[in-house]
Design an enzyme around this catalytic site. Structure first.
Site, PDB file in Angstrom:
ATOM      1  N   ASP A   1      39.542  41.112  39.718  1.00 53.73           N
ATOM      2  CA  ASP A   1      38.721  42.154  39.495  1.00 53.73           C
ATOM      3  C   ASP A   1      39.569  42.197  38.164  1.00 53.73           C
ATOM      4  OD1 ASP A   1      40.910  43.642  39.763  1.00 53.73           O
ATOM      5  OD2 ASP A   1      40.632  45.380  40.509  1.00 53.73           O
TER       6      ASP A   1
ATOM      7  N   ASP B   1      41.562  44.203  36.516  1.00 55.26           N
ATOM      8  CA  ASP B   1      43.186  44.129  36.042  1.00 55.26           C
ATOM      9  C   ASP B   1      43.857  43.201  37.433  1.00 55.26           C
ATOM     10  OD1 ASP B   1      42.574  46.006  38.355  1.00 55.26           O
ATOM     11  OD2 ASP B   1      44.441  46.530  37.605  1.00 55.26           O
TER      12      ASP B   1
ATOM     13  N   ASP C   1      44.021  43.283  40.565  1.00 54.11           N
ATOM     14  CA  ASP C   1      45.450  44.018  41.791  1.00 54.11           C
ATOM     15  C   ASP C   1      44.015  44.041  42.749  1.00 54.11           C
ATOM     16  OD1 ASP C   1      42.957  45.730  41.054  1.00 54.11           O
ATOM     17  OD2 ASP C   1      44.810  47.708  40.944  1.00 54.11           O
TER      18      ASP C   1
ATOM     19  N   SER D   1      40.628  50.178  35.914  1.00 44.41           N
ATOM     20  CA  SER D   1      40.560  48.559  37.415  1.00 44.41           C
ATOM     21  C   SER D   1      38.934  47.892  37.935  1.00 44.41           C
ATOM     22  CB  SER D   1      40.741  49.658  38.378  1.00 44.41           C
ATOM     23  OG  SER D   1      40.674  48.673  39.693  1.00 44.41           O
TER      24      SER D   1
END
Length: 577
Positions: A306, A308, A310, A147
């Site tokens: 961000d 990734d 999400d 993340s």
């Protein structure tokens, strides 16, 4: 010889150790503190998977710890799922160091279990992994990502066949399988070329992207004629060196948002995230370049995802014409109101909005004004995904889900927070309000005028080591046992202890059960829709204190927020001293 030294010697002398890791271990041979930290324990497999620093060792992310986790997952799937070999596992990865390599390692170990692996041919967002699990009918999903953690981290997240993050029970079962694996260095695997020849490593991408983008179009609240018109909205977008660039631009283009200026310096995937201190849109510094570009182009809105994809952050013009970054609570409230405003009233009676227990109460008040019920979950989007799955049997309809930490979900074809969905919806919402002569900042002020001035804050205390864990335990125990008539001058009306599963009203002998899983959380509900909540972090050695207030105007709310924060600081300092 200490235990960690024995494990280190086993790795150092193993013929199975990856050559690159062997070189790194050799470079560490004169650094006993570093070696001890790398080998003193196994990297923990938590409620969603595992996350850690890259490098050699059992307490690090590397090929061997990945293989061990995948081996455990393979064992678990064969015990609990039918037709798992043909259904296979969907695998995706982000822009971090070793992400693609770890994705291939996942396929190689699954192949040794006789299972297919559907691996994205290029890096893709986490929500696309969730979508792919459902689209392919896979038995599970694996996302290689850390993340918005620092560049030296990577992670391994597991999704169940519903496309949601695995539940605590599922995580515990996989953890048990990991504990039964004696040697991570000898986990069986097959070579990539062999798996490709046997069609057990199947590369996917374009078809899944196309299907997902069709759902994005259907998610639009605009009528078909309006969707086809070119939109007068100037957008600045930055993917912060991550995975969202292609899909966000494609989604915006399908709805004819053509005035999109991308921060070119942050487009290319960069595992070092070299242009930001942290690739986290929750932190205002991540918007520095976007704000510079926005001022040049007079952009109406800035959006950032961000690595990734999400989490989504958005910055909008305030009354002075400067850009201000919306909090997750603020953007969530705006999106909720926009969706409700454009939903047929006849459909709302059975509709549900889902938020976490540390998310603003403003969302509840907005939903109530439309006759929509709000459901609270524990912190973590996996609980929102789990609740959506339950709706399939209860007949309830998912409308919107969000959490304060910049996570939003609009369409339940994905069962995790989705910054691509949220980016498209946010731009569409900004366009709608611009046509009404309002910025998103003014639209937010209208919500405050209608429902009360809700603001929130979160303060975290980093408490490391054994002593730190003991301090956190002492603080949580004091929160449960000390009688507090008021906090910061605000009367305590109810205390919710999520570990005991009880809702306690001071002065009353009876308690009310909390129908949520047990969690180490204590929340104080105060007069005037104000509250404070204490929760140890599940991923870091931190204690988090959330504060939420409501007032008739900003000055009143700011004072209440200051008073409550000061009172909680005083309580924490007293208990921990």
């Amino acid at each position: 010889m200490r235990q960690w030294e024995a494990i280190y010697d086993k790795w150092k002398n193993s013929e199975h150790l990856d050559d690159q890791l062997k070189q790194e271990l050799d470079a560490m041979r004169d650094q006993p503190d570093l070696l001890e930290d790398a080998f003193y324990t196994d990297l923990a497999f938590g409620t969603g998977g595992m996350r850690g620093v890259l490098g050699p060792g059992t307490n690090r992310m590397n090929r061997h710890t990945i293989r061990k986790a995948v081996h455990a997952l393979g064992r678990y799937l064969k015990k609990h799922y039918v037709n798992v070999h043909d259904r296979g596992v969907a695998v995706s990865y982000d822009s971090r160091h070793m992400s693609r390599e770890f994705a291939v390692e996942t396929a190689k170990v699954l192949g040794a279990h006789g299972m297919k692996a559907y691996v994205f041919d290029t890096l893709h967002p986490t929500p696309l992994l969730s979508f792919a699990v459902r689209y392919l009918g896979a038995a599970a999903g694996v996302m290689i990502t850390a993340s918005h953690n620092p560049p030296e981290y990577n992670g391994f997240k597991v999704y169940n066949d519903d496309g949601g993050q695995i539940t605590p029970d599922e995580a515990a079962a996989i953890t048990d399988e990991m504990a039964s694996i004696d040697d991570e260095l000898t986990v069986p695997y097959l070579e990539q070329s062999e798996l490709e020849a046997q069609e057990r490593l199947i590369w996917v991408g374009r078809d899944i992207d196309h299907a997902y983008l069709k759902y994005l179009e259907a998610m639009s609240q605009l009528d078909s004629a309006e969707q086809k018109r070119a939109k007068d909205l100037q957008i600045v977008f930055t993917p912060l060196h991550g995975t969202a660039h292609h899909l966000v631009l494609s989604g915006l283009q399908r709805l004819h948002f053509h005035q999109v200026d991308v921060v070119e310096e942050q487009v290319e995937p960069d595992p070092a995230f070299s242009t930001v201190d942290s690739p986290n849109p929750e932190e205002h510094q991540a918007f520095t370049m976007a704000m510079q570009r926005g001022k040049q182009t007079q952009a109406d809105i800035l959006i950032a995802t961000d690595p990734d994809a999400d989490r989504l952050g958005a910055a909008v013009k305030d009354a002075n014409g400067d850009y201000t970054v919306l909090t997750g609570n603020q953007l969530g409230a705006l999106l909720l109101d926009y969706i409700l405003k454009h939903t047929d009233r006849q459909l709302l009676a059975n509709a549900r909005m889902i938020k976490t227990i540390v998310t603003s109460e403003l969302g509840r008040r907005i939903a109530e004004s439309y006759g929509v019920r709000t459901i609270d979950t524990l912190t973590g989007f996996k609980y929102i995904g789990e609740k959506i799955r339950q709706f399939e049997t209860t007949g309830e309809t998912f409308l919107f889900g969000y959490e304060e930490s910049f996570g939003y979900l609009i369409s339940d074809v994905v069962r995790d927070k989705d910054a691509v969905q949220a980016a498209i919806a946010t731009c569409e919402m900004a366009y709608y309000w611009k046509k009404q002569g309002k910025t998103l900042d003014k639209a937010l002020q209208s919500l405050y005028d209608a429902h009360g001035y809700y603001i929130e804050d979160m303060v975290s205390w980093k408490l490391t080591g054994k002593e730190g864990m003991e301090t956190i335990s002492d603080i949580m125990q004091a929160a449960r046992t000390e009688t507090m008539a008021d906090i910061g001058g605000m009367p305590v009306q109810t205390v919710e202890d999520y570990w005991a599963g009880e809702r306690i009203t001071p002065g009353k002998e009876q308690t009310e059960p909390i129908k949520l899983p047990k969690d180490n959380v204590v929340k104080f509900l105060l007069a005037g829709d104000c509250w404070v909540c204490l929760r140890p972090s599940g991923t870091e050695p931190k204690l988090k204190c959330y504060v939420g207030v409501c007032g008739n105007h900003e000055a009143e709310s700011r004072k209440r927020l200051t008073d409550l924060t000061a009172a909680m600081n005083e309580f924490l300092n007293r208990v921990s001293s």
